[in-house]
Design a protein around this motif. Structure first.
Motif, PDB file in Angstrom:
ATOM      1  N   THR A   1     -27.910 -44.962  20.448  1.00  0.00           N
ATOM      2  CA  THR A   1     -26.681 -44.679  19.731  1.00  0.00           C
ATOM      3  C   THR A   1     -26.237 -45.917  18.964  1.00  0.00           C
ATOM      4  O   THR A   1     -26.582 -47.047  19.312  1.00  0.00           O
ATOM      5  N   ASP A   2     -25.473 -45.683  17.914  1.00  0.00           N
ATOM      6  CA  ASP A   2     -24.889 -46.756  17.115  1.00  0.00           C
ATOM      7  C   ASP A   2     -23.503 -47.015  17.700  1.00  0.00           C
ATOM      8  O   ASP A   2     -22.640 -46.150  17.684  1.00  0.00           O
ATOM      9  N   HIS A   3     -23.290 -48.210  18.219  1.00  0.00           N
ATOM     10  CA  HIS A   3     -22.047 -48.487  18.933  1.00  0.00           C
ATOM     11  C   HIS A   3     -20.865 -48.716  18.004  1.00  0.00           C
ATOM     12  O   HIS A   3     -19.717 -48.758  18.471  1.00  0.00           O
ATOM     13  N   ALA A   4     -21.105 -48.844  16.715  1.00  0.00           N
ATOM     14  CA  ALA A   4     -20.013 -49.117  15.776  1.00  0.00           C
ATOM     15  C   ALA A   4     -19.602 -47.884  14.971  1.00  0.00           C
ATOM     16  O   ALA A   4     -18.418 -47.672  14.713  1.00  0.00           O
ATOM     17  N   ARG A   5     -20.580 -47.069  14.582  1.00  0.00           N
ATOM     18  CA  ARG A   5     -20.309 -45.989  13.635  1.00  0.00           C
ATOM     19  C   ARG A   5     -20.147 -44.644  14.346  1.00  0.00           C
ATOM     20  O   ARG A   5     -20.712 -44.409  15.402  1.00  0.00           O
ATOM     21  N   THR A   6     -19.400 -43.751  13.703  1.00  0.00           N
ATOM     22  CA  THR A   6     -19.189 -42.411  14.255  1.00  0.00           C
ATOM     23  C   THR A   6     -20.096 -41.399  13.562  1.00  0.00           C
ATOM     24  O   THR A   6     -20.771 -41.705  12.563  1.00  0.00           O
ATOM     25  N   LEU A   7     -20.060 -40.170  14.066  1.00  0.00           N
ATOM     26  CA  LEU A   7     -20.837 -39.092  13.465  1.00  0.00           C
ATOM     27  C   LEU A   7     -20.380 -38.759  12.053  1.00  0.00           C
ATOM     28  O   LEU A   7     -21.087 -38.070  11.320  1.00  0.00           O
TER      29      LEU A   7
ATOM     30  N   HIS B   1     -15.941 -45.468  11.610  1.00  0.00           N
ATOM     31  CA  HIS B   1     -16.191 -46.384  12.719  1.00  0.00           C
ATOM     32  C   HIS B   1     -15.372 -45.954  13.925  1.00  0.00           C
ATOM     33  O   HIS B   1     -14.280 -45.397  13.781  1.00  0.00           O
ATOM     34  N   VAL B   2     -15.914 -46.195  15.100  1.00  0.00           N
ATOM     35  CA  VAL B   2     -15.273 -45.752  16.334  1.00  0.00           C
ATOM     36  C   VAL B   2     -13.943 -46.476  16.518  1.00  0.00           C
ATOM     37  O   VAL B   2     -13.752 -47.598  16.030  1.00  0.00           O
ATOM     38  N   PRO B   3     -13.001 -45.838  17.200  1.00  0.00           N
ATOM     39  CA  PRO B   3     -11.740 -46.520  17.486  1.00  0.00           C
ATOM     40  C   PRO B   3     -11.992 -47.802  18.274  1.00  0.00           C
ATOM     41  O   PRO B   3     -12.860 -47.859  19.148  1.00  0.00           O
TER      42      PRO B   3
ATOM     43  N   ARG C   1      -9.129 -21.858  15.739  1.00  0.00           N
ATOM     44  CA  ARG C   1      -8.193 -22.628  16.565  1.00  0.00           C
ATOM     45  C   ARG C   1      -8.842 -23.865  17.194  1.00  0.00           C
ATOM     46  O   ARG C   1      -8.143 -24.792  17.614  1.00  0.00           O
ATOM     47  N   LEU C   2     -10.150 -23.878  17.267  1.00  0.00           N
ATOM     48  CA  LEU C   2     -10.837 -25.014  17.883  1.00  0.00           C
ATOM     49  C   LEU C   2     -11.333 -26.039  16.862  1.00  0.00           C
ATOM     50  O   LEU C   2     -11.980 -27.015  17.228  1.00  0.00           O
ATOM     51  N   VAL C   3     -11.002 -25.828  15.581  1.00  0.00           N
ATOM     52  CA  VAL C   3     -11.420 -26.764  14.534  1.00  0.00           C
ATOM     53  C   VAL C   3     -10.932 -28.190  14.805  1.00  0.00           C
ATOM     54  O   VAL C   3     -11.697 -29.148  14.651  1.00  0.00           O
ATOM     55  N   PRO C   4      -9.658 -28.398  15.239  1.00  0.00           N
ATOM     56  CA  PRO C   4      -9.239 -29.780  15.529  1.00  0.00           C
ATOM     57  C   PRO C   4     -10.093 -30.442  16.605  1.00  0.00           C
ATOM     58  O   PRO C   4     -10.382 -31.647  16.518  1.00  0.00           O
ATOM     59  N   ASP C   5     -10.503 -29.660  17.606  1.00  0.00           N
ATOM     60  CA  ASP C   5     -11.335 -30.226  18.678  1.00  0.00           C
ATOM     61  C   ASP C   5     -12.713 -30.619  18.159  1.00  0.00           C
ATOM     62  O   ASP C   5     -13.281 -31.627  18.586  1.00  0.00           O
ATOM     63  N   LEU C   6     -13.255 -29.826  17.235  1.00  0.00           N
ATOM     64  CA  LEU C   6     -14.542 -30.153  16.621  1.00  0.00           C
ATOM     65  C   LEU C   6     -14.412 -31.413  15.767  1.00  0.00           C
ATOM     66  O   LEU C   6     -15.276 -32.291  15.781  1.00  0.00           O
ATOM     67  N   ALA C   7     -13.311 -31.517  15.022  1.00  0.00           N
ATOM     68  CA  ALA C   7     -13.086 -32.698  14.184  1.00  0.00           C
ATOM     69  C   ALA C   7     -12.963 -33.958  15.036  1.00  0.00           C
ATOM     70  O   ALA C   7     -13.492 -35.019  14.675  1.00  0.00           O
ATOM     71  N   ARG C   8     -12.266 -33.849  16.179  1.00  0.00           N
ATOM     72  CA  ARG C   8     -12.142 -35.015  17.062  1.00  0.00           C
ATOM     73  C   ARG C   8     -13.496 -35.463  17.592  1.00  0.00           C
ATOM     74  O   ARG C   8     -13.744 -36.663  17.755  1.00  0.00           O
ATOM     75  N   PHE C   9     -14.381 -34.510  17.857  1.00  0.00           N
ATOM     76  CA  PHE C   9     -15.722 -34.870  18.313  1.00  0.00           C
ATOM     77  C   PHE C   9     -16.445 -35.719  17.259  1.00  0.00           C
ATOM     78  O   PHE C   9     -17.091 -36.721  17.579  1.00  0.00           O
ATOM     79  N   ILE C  10     -16.310 -35.336  16.008  1.00  0.00           N
ATOM     80  CA  ILE C  10     -17.019 -36.013  14.923  1.00  0.00           C
ATOM     81  C   ILE C  10     -16.531 -37.448  14.731  1.00  0.00           C
ATOM     82  O   ILE C  10     -17.320 -38.361  14.471  1.00  0.00           O
ATOM     83  N   ILE C  11     -15.227 -37.673  14.902  1.00  0.00           N
ATOM     84  CA  ILE C  11     -14.676 -39.014  14.613  1.00  0.00           C
ATOM     85  C   ILE C  11     -14.612 -39.915  15.834  1.00  0.00           C
ATOM     86  O   ILE C  11     -14.260 -41.100  15.702  1.00  0.00           O
TER      87      ILE C  11
END
Length: 572
Positions: free
Chosen positions: A80-86, A540-542, A365-375
């Motif tokens: 995995t890339d420890h700095a970047r997100t999906l 980039h990841v939080p 209704r689950l779109v926000p949860d999918l978006a959170r996974f990506i970021i």
């Protein structure tokens, strides 16, 4: 072909198909035109036959064999890339679909079958031999149909780009006025949606595993390939409709067509800003951003437009370099709840392929949860190691039969007659190897693998060599792909008369431009996907330097800059 560009000489808006961006060369960058090249094609017969023969007359190795030895992760476990997100992978795919689509040869709109009992003996077939001791596949032939040749091009075979090359949000709107009419609401200037403010139904190329699901329709027919792509499409359809509502408040005099065009123009500007201001800095070194003039201005206008630059996406970029993102594809997709900790319903990536269920279930209704996974999820490292799903399962139709994305990429380069890896090293001004131990920017392990695969260092395919390079410090890719990607995005920026930072009717007023400059992708996600809090840089990841912030703290566009000013022109 004669094209009259009179209506676009002083037009504030791009043509739908990209024609007349260049008033001197109207077809540069237009949809359904040949893909230009940085170097001449290298076909076996110099005209048409795929590149299959090496320097010494030896046959090039099977691309599945290359994949087995070079792309297969040890123990099928990728890093995995420890700095970047999906989001790096998701935006790369989204922007790729905005600027290129290479059609495959078809027979009366039906697919050509090259392997198995129904195999057709066709010159368009360029199948991939599978080794007898293959670790996964039990059949001996992998499907591969050649890209369609441009029928109007004399000389060596050239491939077509069905999309406009410009970063113009054609992936949202389509690349023809007919597609606009299909997607837009003529009464409001907005884009059509379905229940739950989802994409409209009626898209093609989709599999439905639930009776309540539907196939979403978008400006690009590939919108349903993976859920991360679908959610990005949805975000910008919603953003278009949000901006239309905001513009209507400050410009009640505008008709629906003007609202549509002005909003499309703003969305196109946001595409360019996110790509150059956030995405490219996440994959290229700072010095390459400077070298290729890819950095955005913070104030005032840009004067970089050069009418002598052909902005069209080049063959090697389309068929090799920008496919680096395939190594970033994750093993699973999932939902992340509002606590940013709980992951629900993780699914193997291959089970989500062409299936919109994660996006459309429960009316979105689950779109926000999918978006959170990506970021919040880490990207996979860009290297020669592909997820097992990408190599063996993603396109699988039945056990032991399927396609290998890495092998397909190398094969596509041969189909397009792309020169070898060393030829691109030379083109980029990089040291060229005369032997396998002489290869620079590649690990000793990969040098040994390449030496085992190829008879001569001059035979290495550009995709295989480029993806095997060690990423440069702070970048996602090695020197060759950095060079090709950097040059291509320079062309797209400096060869675009409608580049959003440019002065004139094609651009924006100074006040409008400053408002657009405030916006990051995080704000667009906030406005349309109900993700709050969010990190300012979603690529980039939080982290302590990229902390979660409330959506209200992120700046957005003040649309008062679009109000009519005195007796000035009617359309800002």
């Amino acid at each position: 072909m004669e094209i009259n560009c009179d209506q676009y000489k002083d037009s504030a808006y791009r043509s739908a198909d990209g024609s007349c961006n260049s008033l001197d060369y109207p077809l540069w960058g237009a949809a359904v035109t040949p893909q230009p090249r940085y170097q001449p094609a290298q076909y076996d017969d110099e005209l048409n036959s795929p590149r299959t023969t090496g320097k010494n007359g030896d046959k090039l190795p099977s691309t599945r064999l290359i994949s087995n030895k070079l792309f297969r992760a040890p123990g099928d476990c990728t890093e995995t890339d420890h700095a970047r997100t999906l989001m790096v992978m998701a935006w790369g795919q989204f922007i790729d679909h905005d600027i290129v689509a290479t059609p495959m040869t078809q027979d009366d709109s039906s697919p050509i079958i090259c392997c198995g009992e129904s195999a057709q003996s066709r010159p368009e077939c360029f199948t991939i031999p599978i080794p007898s001791d293959d670790p996964h596949f039990t059949h001996s032939c992998m499907e591969f149909v050649r890209s369609a040749s441009d029928p109007c091009q004399a000389g060596a075979r050239e491939q077509t780009n069905e999309k406009t090359s410009f970063i113009d949000a054609g992936v949202v709107y389509g690349d023809s006025v007919e597609k606009w009419a299909e997607l837009a609401d003529a009464q409001t200037g907005g884009l059509l949606t379905s229940e739950g403010e989802l994409l409209p139904a009626g898209g093609g190329s989709c599999k439905l595993t639930n009776k309540d699901d539907f196939c979403p329709k978008a400006g690009d027919k590939r919108a349903n390939v993976v859920p991360s792509l679908g959610v990005t499409h949805l975000m910008f359809v919603r953003e278009h409709n949000r901006i239309v509502q905001e513009l209507r408040k400050v410009r009640p005099d505008w008709d629906p067509d003007t609202l549509f065009q002005e909003t499309r123009k703003i969305i196109g500007a946001l595409f360019q800003q996110i790509t150059y201001g956030e995405f490219l800095p996440s994959i290229l070194q700072e010095q390459d951003l400077v070298k290729y003039n890819l950095k955005l201005k913070r104030k005032r206008f840009s004067y970089s437009y050069d009418s002598s630059i052909n902005p069209a996406t080049k063959n090697v970029f389309n068929a090799a370099a920008f496919r680096f993102g395939h190594s970033q594809i994750p093993p699973t997709m999932a939902y992340v709840l509002r606590d940013f900790m709980t992951r629900l319903r993780p699914l193997p990536m291959e089970s989500t392929f062409k299936d919109p269920h994660m996006l459309v279930t429960q009316q979105g209704r689950l779109v926000p949860d999918l978006a959170r996974f990506i970021i919040t999820s880490n990207s996979m490292k860009t290297d020669s190691q592909f997820e097992e799903a990408v190599r063996d399962h993603l396109f699988e139709e039945s056990e032991g039969k399927g396609l290998d994305l890495g092998a397909l990429n190398v094969q596509r380069g041969r189909d397009h007659g792309l020169p070898s890896y060393n030829a691109w090293r030379k083109w980029c001004g990089l040291p060229v190897a005369t032997s396998f131990p002489d290869l620079q920017d590649i690990s000793d392990n990969h040098k040994n693998i390449l030496a085992e695969l190829y008879s001569d260092v001059e035979d290495i395919d550009v995709y295989a060599g480029g993806i095997a390079e060690i990423p440069q410090d702070g970048a996602s890719v090695g020197p060759v792909f950095s060079c090709i990607i950097g040059q291509q995005f320079k062309d797209l920026k400096d060869g675009d008369r409608y580049w959003y930072e440019n002065r004139g009717v094609e651009g924006f007023s100074s006040a409008q431009l400053q408002e657009i400059r405030k916006v990051k992708l995080a704000k667009i996600m906030c406005e349309n996907l109900d993700v709050d809090p969010i990190q300012r840089d979603v690529f980039h990841v939080p982290s302590p330097s990229n902390p979660w912030e409330t959506c209200s703290s992120l700046p957005g566009i003040n649309f008062s800059a679009w109000r009519r000013r005195g007796r000035g022109r009617g359309k800002p």
